[in-house]
Design a protein around this motif. Sequence first.
Motif, PDB file in Angstrom:
ATOM      1  N   ARG A  89      29.046  23.576  73.961  1.00 61.58           N
ATOM      2  CA  ARG A  89      30.091  24.306  74.677  1.00 61.58           C
ATOM      3  C   ARG A  89      30.840  23.314  75.553  1.00 61.58           C
ATOM      4  N   GLY A 106      33.119  21.803  78.458  1.00 61.88           N
ATOM      5  CA  GLY A 106      33.314  22.267  79.821  1.00 61.88           C
ATOM      6  C   GLY A 106      33.626  21.142  80.780  1.00 61.88           C
ATOM      7  N   GLU A 121      27.604  21.826  89.227  1.00 67.32           N
ATOM      8  CA  GLU A 121      28.242  23.063  88.759  1.00 67.32           C
ATOM      9  C   GLU A 121      28.934  22.780  87.434  1.00 67.32           C
ATOM     10  N   TYR A 131      31.417  24.413  84.412  1.00 63.29           N
ATOM     11  CA  TYR A 131      32.434  25.428  84.138  1.00 63.29           C
ATOM     12  C   TYR A 131      32.828  25.365  82.672  1.00 63.29           C
ATOM     13  N   ARG A 132      32.914  26.520  82.018  1.00 62.55           N
ATOM     14  CA  ARG A 132      33.443  26.553  80.651  1.00 62.55           C
ATOM     15  C   ARG A 132      34.918  26.155  80.704  1.00 62.55           C
ATOM     16  N   HIS A 172      37.487  29.214  80.179  1.00 63.37           N
ATOM     17  CA  HIS A 172      37.188  30.397  80.980  1.00 63.37           C
ATOM     18  C   HIS A 172      37.970  30.311  82.285  1.00 63.37           C
ATOM     19  N   TRP A 196      37.737  31.999  85.062  1.00 67.33           N
ATOM     20  CA  TRP A 196      37.036  32.386  86.279  1.00 67.33           C
ATOM     21  C   TRP A 196      36.763  31.149  87.140  1.00 67.33           C
ATOM     22  N   ARG A 223      34.482  30.571  89.378  1.00 62.06           N
ATOM     23  CA  ARG A 223      33.079  30.283  89.668  1.00 62.06           C
ATOM     24  C   ARG A 223      32.426  29.532  88.510  1.00 62.06           C
ATOM     25  N   THR A 276      29.931  28.571  85.542  1.00 61.72           N
ATOM     26  CA  THR A 276      29.160  29.325  84.567  1.00 61.72           C
ATOM     27  C   THR A 276      27.673  29.073  84.763  1.00 61.72           C
ATOM     28  N   ARG A 277      27.336  27.849  85.111  1.00 62.18           N
ATOM     29  CA  ARG A 277      25.940  27.470  85.332  1.00 62.18           C
ATOM     30  C   ARG A 277      25.896  26.472  86.476  1.00 62.18           C
TER      31      ARG A 277
END
Length: 166
Positions: free
Chosen positions: A66, A68, A78, A80-81, A84, A86, A88, A90-91
């Motif tokens: 994936r 990111g 942190e 992030y995709r 995406h 958003w 915030r 993702t993980r």
Amino acid sequence: MGEAREVDHYANLPNMTPAWLDALVAVLFVVGLSFLLALLARRMWLNMLGGLFDCALRSRGLVKWRPGLARYSGEYLEWYRIWHPWPRPTRAFVRDEWVLASLRDSDLTESKLGYATAKVVVLRARGASRHYWELALNEGSAMGLVSWLESAPPGQQVGYRSRPDS
């Protein structure tokens, strides 16, 4: 003898496109453009926060990577995709909950997927779960991640730096 004139055979035909189709195309265009602008705004915001780098992620054993973005935020890595919007992550990986399991070059299959120059960092969860995550990064980012994992804030002892008599 008159000159030959070009005749527009379509000039007198009514518009054959239904109005709802025109509206649908316009709505899809606006939604798509809004999505791309949201991604651009998120990327700019993350860049302003600092420490941003490209990082693909997969759970160990899975084939699909994936794509990111990742950044350091204190004790957290942190992730992030990339597609995406958003804001915030993702993980989020907490530094003292993960240990470096291995560091390797990308293999032939990963190279065909676009990670030819990547280093793959394998993280293992501390404790009983033993869950693994693989992160594909460029060499500089991989070395930064390894350094970040092995370091700790002043006063905090992590892993091999802990003294048995303390």
